[in-house]
Design a protein around this motif. Structure first.
Motif, PDB file in Angstrom:
ATOM      1  N   GLY A   1      62.714  60.806  34.325  1.00 51.68           N
ATOM      2  CA  GLY A   1      62.078  59.337  34.630  1.00 51.68           C
ATOM      3  C   GLY A   1      63.728  59.190  35.716  1.00 51.68           C
ATOM      4  N   VAL A   2      63.669  59.089  36.820  1.00 53.09           N
ATOM      5  CA  VAL A   2      64.202  58.962  37.543  1.00 53.09           C
ATOM      6  C   VAL A   2      64.874  57.562  37.393  1.00 53.09           C
ATOM      7  N   ARG A   3      64.611  56.822  36.790  1.00 53.05           N
ATOM      8  CA  ARG A   3      65.610  55.520  36.001  1.00 53.05           C
ATOM      9  C   ARG A   3      65.403  54.758  34.433  1.00 53.05           C
ATOM     10  N   ASN A   4      65.552  56.498  34.228  1.00 51.59           N
ATOM     11  CA  ASN A   4      65.973  56.349  32.562  1.00 51.59           C
ATOM     12  C   ASN A   4      67.137  56.992  32.525  1.00 51.59           C
ATOM     13  N   ASN A   5      68.445  55.798  32.142  1.00 54.78           N
ATOM     14  CA  ASN A   5      69.233  55.797  32.340  1.00 54.78           C
ATOM     15  C   ASN A   5      69.702  56.644  30.076  1.00 54.78           C
ATOM     16  N   ALA A   6      68.511  57.317  29.855  1.00 54.65           N
ATOM     17  CA  ALA A   6      68.919  57.887  28.349  1.00 54.65           C
ATOM     18  C   ALA A   6      68.221  59.221  28.417  1.00 54.65           C
ATOM     19  N   SER A   7      67.884  59.394  29.765  1.00 58.72           N
ATOM     20  CA  SER A   7      67.612  61.035  29.873  1.00 58.72           C
ATOM     21  C   SER A   7      68.644  62.369  29.524  1.00 58.72           C
ATOM     22  N   GLY A   8      69.578  61.281  29.431  1.00 55.40           N
ATOM     23  CA  GLY A   8      70.351  63.030  28.245  1.00 55.40           C
ATOM     24  C   GLY A   8      70.178  62.654  27.088  1.00 55.40           C
ATOM     25  N   GLU A   9      70.213  61.796  26.510  1.00 55.52           N
ATOM     26  CA  GLU A   9      69.668  61.595  25.456  1.00 55.52           C
ATOM     27  C   GLU A   9      67.981  62.309  24.575  1.00 55.52           C
ATOM     28  N   ALA A  10      67.424  62.502  26.011  1.00 56.07           N
ATOM     29  CA  ALA A  10      65.890  62.810  25.578  1.00 56.07           C
ATOM     30  C   ALA A  10      65.920  64.341  25.527  1.00 56.07           C
ATOM     31  N   VAL A  11      66.606  64.676  27.151  1.00 56.85           N
ATOM     32  CA  VAL A  11      67.071  66.234  26.948  1.00 56.85           C
ATOM     33  C   VAL A  11      67.633  67.169  25.199  1.00 56.85           C
ATOM     34  N   ARG A  12      68.784  66.541  25.248  1.00 53.69           N
ATOM     35  CA  ARG A  12      69.831  67.106  24.635  1.00 53.69           C
ATOM     36  C   ARG A  12      68.489  66.823  23.275  1.00 53.69           C
ATOM     37  N   THR A  13      67.722  66.028  22.348  1.00 52.59           N
ATOM     38  CA  THR A  13      66.666  66.220  21.648  1.00 52.59           C
ATOM     39  C   THR A  13      65.756  67.433  22.097  1.00 52.59           C
ATOM     40  N   ILE A  14      65.024  67.635  22.842  1.00 54.11           N
ATOM     41  CA  ILE A  14      64.127  68.379  23.383  1.00 54.11           C
ATOM     42  C   ILE A  14      64.895  69.963  23.398  1.00 54.11           C
ATOM     43  N   ALA A  15      65.885  69.718  24.134  1.00 52.56           N
ATOM     44  CA  ALA A  15      66.507  71.254  24.676  1.00 52.56           C
ATOM     45  C   ALA A  15      66.867  72.384  23.042  1.00 52.56           C
ATOM     46  N   LYS A  16      67.331  71.609  22.058  1.00 54.61           N
ATOM     47  CA  LYS A  16      68.359  71.839  21.170  1.00 54.61           C
ATOM     48  C   LYS A  16      67.112  73.303  20.708  1.00 54.61           C
ATOM     49  N   ASP A  17      66.833  73.460  20.702  1.00 55.33           N
ATOM     50  CA  ASP A  17      66.119  75.168  20.383  1.00 55.33           C
ATOM     51  C   ASP A  17      65.111  75.637  21.285  1.00 55.33           C
ATOM     52  N   LEU A  18      65.490  75.255  22.147  1.00 57.66           N
ATOM     53  CA  LEU A  18      64.367  75.993  23.510  1.00 57.66           C
ATOM     54  C   LEU A  18      65.499  76.943  23.928  1.00 57.66           C
ATOM     55  N   ASP A  19      64.900  78.337  24.185  1.00 52.15           N
ATOM     56  CA  ASP A  19      65.918  79.515  25.514  1.00 52.15           C
ATOM     57  C   ASP A  19      65.379  78.680  27.328  1.00 52.15           C
ATOM     58  N   LEU A  20      64.741  77.651  27.537  1.00 54.51           N
ATOM     59  CA  LEU A  20      64.279  77.542  28.270  1.00 54.51           C
ATOM     60  C   LEU A  20      63.436  76.220  29.067  1.00 54.51           C
ATOM     61  N   LEU A  21      64.002  75.015  29.615  1.00 49.44           N
ATOM     62  CA  LEU A  21      64.253  74.057  30.144  1.00 49.44           C
ATOM     63  C   LEU A  21      64.041  73.607  31.933  1.00 49.44           C
ATOM     64  N   ALA A  22      62.650  73.567  32.312  1.00 48.42           N
ATOM     65  CA  ALA A  22      62.588  72.986  32.799  1.00 48.42           C
ATOM     66  C   ALA A  22      62.654  71.392  32.826  1.00 48.42           C
ATOM     67  N   ALA A  23      62.782  70.257  34.176  1.00 46.78           N
ATOM     68  CA  ALA A  23      63.386  68.745  33.965  1.00 46.78           C
ATOM     69  C   ALA A  23      62.655  68.314  35.445  1.00 46.78           C
ATOM     70  N   GLN A  24      62.369  67.362  35.795  1.00 53.17           N
ATOM     71  CA  GLN A  24      62.172  66.758  37.209  1.00 53.17           C
ATOM     72  C   GLN A  24      62.109  65.790  37.327  1.00 53.17           C
ATOM     73  N   GLU A  25      61.901  64.662  38.065  1.00 54.18           N
ATOM     74  CA  GLU A  25      62.635  63.614  38.486  1.00 54.18           C
ATOM     75  C   GLU A  25      63.833  63.572  38.279  1.00 54.18           C
ATOM     76  N   LEU A  26      64.596  64.804  38.363  1.00 53.32           N
ATOM     77  CA  LEU A  26      66.272  64.664  38.300  1.00 53.32           C
ATOM     78  C   LEU A  26      67.227  63.592  39.254  1.00 53.32           C
ATOM     79  N   THR A  27      68.303  63.055  38.992  1.00 51.93           N
ATOM     80  CA  THR A  27      69.299  62.676  39.523  1.00 51.93           C
ATOM     81  C   THR A  27      70.220  63.003  39.833  1.00 51.93           C
ATOM     82  N   ARG A  28      70.695  63.690  41.236  1.00 53.86           N
ATOM     83  CA  ARG A  28      72.034  64.297  40.982  1.00 53.86           C
ATOM     84  C   ARG A  28      73.221  64.118  40.384  1.00 53.86           C
TER      85      ARG A  28
END
Length: 295
Positions: A97-124
């Motif tokens: 989500g391009v306007r998601n200020n909580a995106s850091g929390e979102a990916v932290r929860t999703i990625a903790k048990d993964l080997d690869l994570l792809a993300a879209q609508e990233l902001t640099r």
């Protein structure tokens, strides 16, 4: 009159389910209808209720017809059991989500048990990218998409999937069990009456897959195409849908508050899916798709 209405509607729903691929695209409206096909099953209890009110055996039998067609098409999706067993790679994809200020929390929860994570609508330099950089040693962002990995990345390159700018990438991941070619894509959007750009980007994605000789391929991303959308015929086959093979249910991912369709996909070849599912993504209007694969 009620009996006639039940019979006519039942036949129409059944015909739509069974023959949806024969319906013309109608300027892009039919693919949207196909995206919502699993929900047509909700018509069956309504039709049965109306048939009971009409006190007609014929209407009841007619109302059961779309139920039988729906069960033939989607029953196995609800009843299948993931194959399970050992896996060699845990992967996921999420539109943060391009306007998601909580995106850091979102990916932290999703990625903790993964080997690869792809993300879209990233902001640099945004919160999602910063968080993932802390969690994964290897990463390759391109424009608004990116790939993060626990294993080394090589042969990385940005890709244009027909939109005039790179909104996709390719990378080779070297895992302990061997190499895997990974694509991350965010295809053009599809809306009622406006699927031309999406269809063109789907065609470009298929070209890239067809031209790739890699033994193992994973395609991760927001493809803006539902599993039941006719557009997916361009990618499955040659790729296999992890949710269809190893998921529990339909695995809807959008909109996050009440998902009704699945534009987010994990497609693969040269491996076996052992489990697949969906994970919440804080603040995004998409949920994440996740899967476990065995070489």
């Amino acid at each position: 009159m009620l009996k006639r209405v039940v019979i006519v509607v039942s036949v129409a729903v059944s015909a739509t389910l069974a023959g949806h691929r024969l319906i013309p695209a109608l300027g892009g409206f039919t693919p949207i209808l196909e995206s919502l096909l699993p929900w047509t099953g909700l018509a069956v209890p309504l039709l049965l209720t109306a048939a009971a009110l009409a006190r007609s055996t014929g209407a009841v039998l007619a109302a059961l017809l779309p139920g039988a067609v729906w069960a033939a098409m989607f029953g196995s999706t609800l009843l299948q059991t993931p194959p399970g067993g050992p896996s060699d790679l845990a992967v996921g994809t999420v539109n943060v989500g391009v306007r998601n200020n909580a995106s850091g929390e979102a990916v932290r929860t999703i990625a903790k048990d993964l080997d690869l994570l792809a993300a879209q609508e990233l902001t640099r330099g945004g919160p999602a990218a910063k968080q993932l950089n802390k969690m994964f040693k290897y990463h390759y962002p391109v424009s608004t998409v990116g790939l993060w990995s626990r294993y080394p990345l090589s042969e990385t390159k940005p890709l244009d999937v027909g939109m005039g700018w790179p909104r996709a990438l390719r990378a080779v991941v070297t895992t302990p069990k061997g190499k895997v070619t990974v694509y991350v894509m965010h295809l053009a959007s599809a809306r009622p009456g406006h699927t031309t750009s999406r269809d063109a980007s789907l065609a470009k994605a298929r070209e890239l897959i067809d031209a790739d000789p890699s033994k193992r391929i994973i395609l991760l991303g927001d493809l803006n195409t539902a599993t039941t959308d006719r557009g997916m015929r361009g990618l499955t086959p040659p790729l296999i849908n992890a949710q269809s093979e190893a998921g529990d249910g339909f695995g809807f991912t959008w909109p996050a508050s009440f998902p009704v369709t699945r534009p987010d996909h994990i497609l693969y070849r040269g491996m076996t899916a052992t489990k697949a599912g969906v994970a919440p993504a804080t603040g995004s209007d998409h949920r994440a798709a996740i899967a476990w694969l065995r070489f």
